[in-house]
Write an enzyme that holds these catalytic residues in place. Structure first.
Site, mmCIF file in Angstrom:
data_model
loop_
_atom_site.group_PDB
_atom_site.id
_atom_site.type_symbol
_atom_site.label_atom_id
_atom_site.label_comp_id
_atom_site.label_asym_id
_atom_site.label_seq_id
_atom_site.Cartn_x
_atom_site.Cartn_y
_atom_site.Cartn_z
ATOM 1 N N GLU A 242 51.806 49.278 30.972
ATOM 2 C CA GLU A 242 51.096 50.096 31.863
ATOM 3 C C GLU A 242 52.066 51.015 32.360
ATOM 4 O OE1 GLU A 242 49.836 47.371 35.014
ATOM 5 O OE2 GLU A 242 51.623 46.099 34.414
ATOM 6 N N CYS B 5 42.979 45.931 29.087
ATOM 7 C CA CYS B 5 42.326 45.133 30.242
ATOM 8 C C CYS B 5 42.084 46.100 31.471
ATOM 9 C CB CYS B 5 43.251 43.802 30.689
ATOM 10 S SG CYS B 5 44.861 44.402 31.135
ATOM 11 N N HIS C 280 28.878 34.276 52.777
ATOM 12 C CA HIS C 280 28.140 33.427 52.112
ATOM 13 C C HIS C 280 27.005 34.135 51.585
ATOM 14 C CE1 HIS C 280 25.840 29.827 51.573
ATOM 15 N NE2 HIS C 280 24.865 30.429 52.281
#
Lengths: 569, 89
Positions: A430, A501, A188
């Site tokens: 890739e 990417c 958190h």
């Protein structure tokens, strides 16, 4: 001077004094009561005071952080007034015990119930119950909880962990960073620090024990480092670094609204990589023109079973809706290799990176693949969806994956479910074999996207996780650059666009080379978008296209690096 | 009086959806139960609703009994549908 290391949870540098959060001691004894009515009244009045306090915190969180973050307190209010909990408390008090003891018993019971659940998310809800019950207990004991919204000088918060109700009271104007003993990148406090755009180091284990209130300190959110009582020299060097970063960030802000264009007027697309629907916000905030890679693995991870079609549909729909017509490239499931899904029970392999993963798995376990494809197709009507397949090595694989996609599309048409007619179908390049025959792929795929992280490790046969061979992870190796050129040329010769990417798309040495080679789309982490757009605006594509011819003749990675640095200067 | 819904919220009935559902039912007088997997809980109890751990795709039945049961169910249905939590089935 003292140095503490922890998990780098949010980037940036902060220099300020420590503010140690110490929660007041809320201890009580169990005792027998004589007047049940009076005890029930005492409980009722504590609940109504707690309610007022929570409403105040909720309203102030609403002003400071917006509705999304304030919502947790609406949940806390419902927990406080939960009729089942209240009647359990009343029943307990009717057994003639004091309200504090009754509260502790009932709240612990509920907290344990949630902690015993298998789902991680539900486990965390136990924290909400404890948070509410602590607040109510303080009111029963008439002990005032510290009001952290009163902090009025610049501080770095040092705490064991931060509860939702503490963080909602913190004012960004004064709170410059967090250091906590426990937690990881997704805890958190880490998420909150990133939302507040302040640095945070979590999981230091010892911060609260070793840092005293008011100590001057520095946190370096990039390296996960905390320095307490820094020497003057170190303090000065961090102060300069902090100022430099702040100035750079200010300068980059002007690129948020500007198009991605080279100095000589050639446009490219700069897009963001995301892992979860909520990551879209950061892409848009940084002026990303699209999403070049949505890694869908997250939908499958940290859970006990495969996500349903409906669940995936909602996630894709959210992303596409938020992107409002901007290009959004979704990569189908890339699991296996170093990314495991325990519930699929895949056998361990000698060479996971060369093994059963990504499209190889999807083409065999077609039910998993079909579910994802259906969810994607159904979501396609909400935006500009492009789908790509990972780890394609052969043309047969690409054809098989595309055939499954078209089959599902026809099925949906038969069921009269709307699917966009504009979906582009592409693939990741890739694997070196795919790069070498990119000309053949480009005839059948609508676009190609170069995944450099894997392309580099497969080209140099070096596991990027293995430190002893990490020197071989060379993005500027002439072989890698030549393969990239082959892919870009192959796509363009067939009238297709090509993106990248991997990390390399936002790398300042690689960007000039890629621009010169003619790359159309650069996709990277959101935090690199503005820097890359700034760099591009200073480069001449036409000049680089000439210089790249020289670069491709260079013999080693370091020669390339040196050459680009000279050109940039 | 009862109605069934198929949950479509991607994360199932977690904190936010549970908050919305419980808030929608609380103002009414009628008793209201949510049944999932043969287990019933009070729809006005957020702890009870969350403890059910209702995943996406689940079918839940909501039954109300009391003077304003129809209004309550209409409100719950409105919140389910407009907030994208579920669809009537």
């Amino acid at each position: 001077m003292l140095e503490i290391n922890g998990v780098a949870a949010s980037n940036g540098i902060a220099l300020a004094n420590a503010y140690c959060l110490v929660e007041p001691e809320l201890s009580f004894e169990k005792y027998e009561i004589t007047n049940i009515e009076a005890e029930l009244d005492r409980l009722k009045s504590a609940i109504s005071r707690t309610k007022l306090e929570l409403e105040e915190i909720r309203d102030s969180a609403m002003l400071k952080f917006g509705e999304e973050r304030a919502a947790i307190f609406s949940a806390h209010l419902l927990i406080l007034e939960d009729p089942e909990i209240i009647s359990a408390l009343e029943a307990k008090i009717n057994e003639k015990v004091n309200a504090e003891f009754a509260l502790d018993e009932i709240a612990s019971m509920y907290a344990q119930l949630f902690e015993s659940m298998e789902n991680e998310y539900m486990k965390e809800r136990a924290a909400d119950i404890r948070d509410v019950s602590k607040r109510l207990l303080a009111h029963l004991l008439q002990i005032e909880l510290p009001d952290y919204s009163r902090i009025s000088s610049e501080v770095i918060i040092v705490a064991e962990d931060l509860t939702p109700s503490i963080t909602a009271q913190l004012d960004k104007q004064y709170v410059k960073g967090f250091v906590t003993d426990i937690g990881g990148k997704t805890s958190h406090s880490a998420i909150l620090a990133r939302a507040m755009e302040i640095p945070a180091i979590v999981g230091t284990k010892t911060a609260t024990k070793t840092i005293s209130h008011g100590s001057p300190m520095i946190i370096d959110g990039l390296n996960g480092k905390v320095v307490v009582h820094p020497t003057e020299e170190i303090h000065e060097s961090y102060r300069l670094l902090e100022r430099k970063q702040r100035e750079e960030n200010e300068l980059l802000k002007k690129y948020i609204e500007l198009p991605s264009m080279s100095a000589d007027g050639h446009s490219v697309e700069i897009a963001g990589n995301i892992g979860k629907p909520e990551d879209v916000d950061a892409v848009l905030k940084n002026g990303g023109e699209g999403i070049g890679l949505f890694r869908t693995e997250f939908l499958y991870m940290d859970r006990d079973e495969l996500p349903s079609e409906e669940e995936q549909f909602n996630a894709y729909k959210t992303v596409l809706t938020k992107m409002a017509g901007r290009p959004t490239v979704v990569r189908t499931l890339d699991i296996g290799g170093d990314k495991e899904l325990p519930y699929l029970k895949l056998p361990a392999e000698m060479n996971p990176f060369l093994g059963y993963r990504a499209i190889r798995l999807c083409l065999e376990q077609t039910e998993i693949f079909r579910t994802q494809l259906r969810a994607l197709l159904r979501a396609s009507v909400y935006g500009n969806l492009k789908i790509m397949f990972p780890m394609i090595a052969t043309l047969d694989e690409f054809r098989a994956a595309k055939a499954l996609l078209l089959e599902e599309k026809h099925k949906l048409a038969d069921e009269e479910i709307a699917v966009s007619e504009q979906i582009e179908i592409g693939m990741m390049v890739e694997i070196p074999s795919a790069a070498v025959i990119a000309d053949l792929f480009a005839q059948e795929a609508d676009f190609l996207s170069i995944g450099t992280n894997d392309l580099i490790q497969y080209t140099l046969a070096a596991d990027r996780m293995n430190e002893r061979v990490s020197y071989l992870y060379q993005p500027y190796h002439p072989a890698v650059l030549r393969l990239i050129k082959m892919v870009i040329d192959a796509a363009h010769n067939n009238g297709k666009w090509v993106g990248m990417c991997g990390e390399m798309a936002g790398d300042e040495i690689a960007v000039p080379i890629l621009l010169g080679l003619g790359l159309d789309e650069f996709s990277m982490s959101s935090s690199s978008i503005l820097k890359t757009r700034g760099l591009l605006s200073k480069l001449s594509k036409e000049k680089l296209a000439e210089q790249v011819k020289q670069i491709l003749l260079l013999k080693t990675s370091s020669e390339v690096e040196q050459y680009v640095k000279e050109v940039l200067n | 009086m009862e109605r069934s819904f198929k949950i479509t919220a991607s994360e199932g009935i977690h904190a936010r959806p549970a908050t919305l559902l419980v808030s929608s039912a609380t103002p009414y007088k009628a008793d209201v139960q949510l049944t999932y997997n043969n287990k019933s809980v009070n729809l006005k109890s957020i702890m009870g609703v969350m403890a059910q751990g209702i995943p996406a795709g689940a079918i839940v039945t909501i039954s109300a009994e009391g003077p304003d049961e129809a209004e309550l169910l209409n409100k719950v249905e409105e919140v389910m549908v407009t907030q994208g939590l579920g669809e009537k089935c």
